[in-house]
Design an enzyme around this catalytic site. Structure first.
Site, mmCIF file in Angstrom:
data_model
loop_
_atom_site.group_PDB
_atom_site.id
_atom_site.type_symbol
_atom_site.label_atom_id
_atom_site.label_comp_id
_atom_site.label_asym_id
_atom_site.label_seq_id
_atom_site.Cartn_x
_atom_site.Cartn_y
_atom_site.Cartn_z
ATOM 1 N N HIS A 58 -22.973 -7.137 3.632
ATOM 2 C CA HIS A 58 -21.514 -7.028 3.539
ATOM 3 C C HIS A 58 -20.992 -6.181 4.692
ATOM 4 C CE1 HIS A 58 -23.323 -3.802 1.115
ATOM 5 N NE2 HIS A 58 -22.297 -3.035 1.478
ATOM 6 N N ASN A 93 -23.728 -1.163 6.394
ATOM 7 C CA ASN A 93 -24.807 -0.216 6.150
ATOM 8 C C ASN A 93 -26.100 -0.988 5.915
ATOM 9 O OD1 ASN A 93 -23.068 2.043 6.235
ATOM 10 N ND2 ASN A 93 -22.464 1.704 4.117
ATOM 11 N N ASP A 145 -12.670 -3.583 -2.079
ATOM 12 C CA ASP A 145 -13.694 -2.659 -2.582
ATOM 13 C C ASP A 145 -13.163 -1.963 -3.833
ATOM 14 O OD1 ASP A 145 -16.344 -1.150 -1.061
ATOM 15 O OD2 ASP A 145 -15.428 -0.165 -2.788
ATOM 16 N N CYS A 189 -23.626 -11.868 -5.312
ATOM 17 C CA CYS A 189 -23.771 -13.303 -5.614
ATOM 18 C C CYS A 189 -22.968 -13.641 -6.872
ATOM 19 C CB CYS A 189 -25.235 -13.681 -5.790
ATOM 20 S SG CYS A 189 -26.153 -13.808 -4.228
ATOM 21 N N CYS A 193 -28.202 -10.385 -8.201
ATOM 22 C CA CYS A 193 -27.370 -9.749 -7.175
ATOM 23 C C CYS A 193 -25.897 -9.730 -7.585
ATOM 24 C CB CYS A 193 -27.553 -10.484 -5.847
ATOM 25 S SG CYS A 193 -26.409 -9.948 -4.584
ATOM 26 N N HIS A 208 -27.189 -15.525 0.234
ATOM 27 C CA HIS A 208 -27.750 -14.204 -0.039
ATOM 28 C C HIS A 208 -28.657 -13.762 1.101
ATOM 29 C CE1 HIS A 208 -29.049 -10.700 -2.308
ATOM 30 N NE2 HIS A 208 -30.224 -10.925 -1.741
ATOM 31 N N HIS A 238 -17.753 -3.854 5.703
ATOM 32 C CA HIS A 238 -16.574 -3.134 5.239
ATOM 33 C C HIS A 238 -15.496 -3.245 6.320
ATOM 34 C CE1 HIS A 238 -18.799 -0.593 2.152
ATOM 35 N NE2 HIS A 238 -19.809 -0.924 2.934
ATOM 36 N N HIS A 259 -26.843 -7.056 -0.666
ATOM 37 C CA HIS A 259 -26.332 -8.348 -0.196
ATOM 38 C C HIS A 259 -25.471 -8.003 1.016
ATOM 39 C CE1 HIS A 259 -24.526 -12.537 -1.202
ATOM 40 N NE2 HIS A 259 -23.877 -12.119 -0.109
HETATM 41 P P1 AMP Z 1 -22.647 -0.048 0.622
HETATM 42 O O1 AMP Z 1 -22.774 1.379 0.200
HETATM 43 O O2 AMP Z 1 -22.446 -0.254 2.095
HETATM 44 O O3 AMP Z 1 -23.797 -0.902 0.080
HETATM 45 O O4 AMP Z 1 -21.313 -0.580 -0.020
HETATM 46 C C1 AMP Z 1 -21.226 -1.173 -1.273
HETATM 47 C C2 AMP Z 1 -19.775 -1.196 -1.627
HETATM 48 O O5 AMP Z 1 -19.595 -2.099 -2.696
HETATM 49 C C3 AMP Z 1 -19.242 0.156 -2.096
HETATM 50 O O6 AMP Z 1 -18.162 0.552 -1.235
HETATM 51 C C4 AMP Z 1 -18.774 -0.109 -3.521
HETATM 52 O O7 AMP Z 1 -17.590 0.577 -3.850
HETATM 53 C C5 AMP Z 1 -18.569 -1.611 -3.510
HETATM 54 N N1 AMP Z 1 -18.686 -2.278 -4.799
HETATM 55 C C6 AMP Z 1 -19.710 -2.179 -5.671
HETATM 56 N N2 AMP Z 1 -19.491 -2.968 -6.740
HETATM 57 C C7 AMP Z 1 -18.300 -3.588 -6.520
HETATM 58 C C8 AMP Z 1 -17.521 -4.516 -7.261
HETATM 59 N N3 AMP Z 1 -17.908 -5.000 -8.448
HETATM 60 N N4 AMP Z 1 -16.332 -4.924 -6.742
HETATM 61 C C9 AMP Z 1 -15.911 -4.448 -5.550
HETATM 62 N N5 AMP Z 1 -16.606 -3.582 -4.798
HETATM 63 C C10 AMP Z 1 -17.784 -3.143 -5.284
HETATM 64 ZN ZN ZN Z 2 -26.561 -11.803 -3.230
#
Ligand code: AMP
Ligand code: ZN
Length: 112
Positions: A98, A85, A29, A6, A3, A45, A100, A96
């Site tokens: 999250h 989401n 982000d 993680c 992940c 997780h 926003h 994982h």
């Molecule tokens: P979601 O589409 O709700 O799963 O959002 C995932 C978010 O994670 C997206 O807005 C990506 O831009 C962000 N994301 C993916 N990889 C990274 C990373 N390494 N560092 C920061 N944000 C990330």
């Molecule tokens: Zn995770």
């Protein structure tokens, strides 16, 4: 554990940290959708909000306490949006949990 979030928590993948405590990690982000775009994640997780239950919901409480602190430190006194989401129809790309935090401008009214 493969992940990506993680790996961000344990420092294997770099991130721009905004806030951290025993339960919660928050970082910017990588592909911001608003002037302020912070992701807040539990240090446990969980694949998505669909996995929240009575045993782990303390993490969600801690996340929302952190969101309030982060909003203040990011200067979002005019308001902001919190989104999580879930799954395929929710267009969740990282599996994982999250949240926003989006702000720093007047956000579109349309929620999908
Ligand atoms: P979601 O589409 O709700 O799963 O959002 C995932 C978010 O994670 C997206 O807005 C990506 O831009 C962000 N994301 C993916 N990889 C990274 C990373 N390494 N560092 C920061 N944000 C990330
Ligand atoms: Zn995770």
């Amino acid at each position: 554990m493969s992940c990506i979030f993680c790996k961000i928590i344990n420092g294997e993948i770099p991130s721009s940290k905004v806030y951290e405590n025993e339960y919660v990690y928050a970082f910017r982000d990588i592909n911001p959708q608003a002037p302020i775009h912070v992701l807040v994640i539990p240090k446990l997780h969980l694949a998505s909000a669909d996995e929240i239950n009575a045993e782990n919901s303390v993490y969600v409480a801690k996340i929302f306490e952190a969101i309030s602190v982060i909003a203040k430190s990011e200067g979002l006194e005019n308001g902001y949006r919190v989104i999580t989401n879930v799954g395929e129809d929710g267009c969740q790309s990282v599996k994982h949990l999250h949240f926003h935090i989006l702000g720093g401008k007047k956000l579109p009214e349309n929620m999908g």
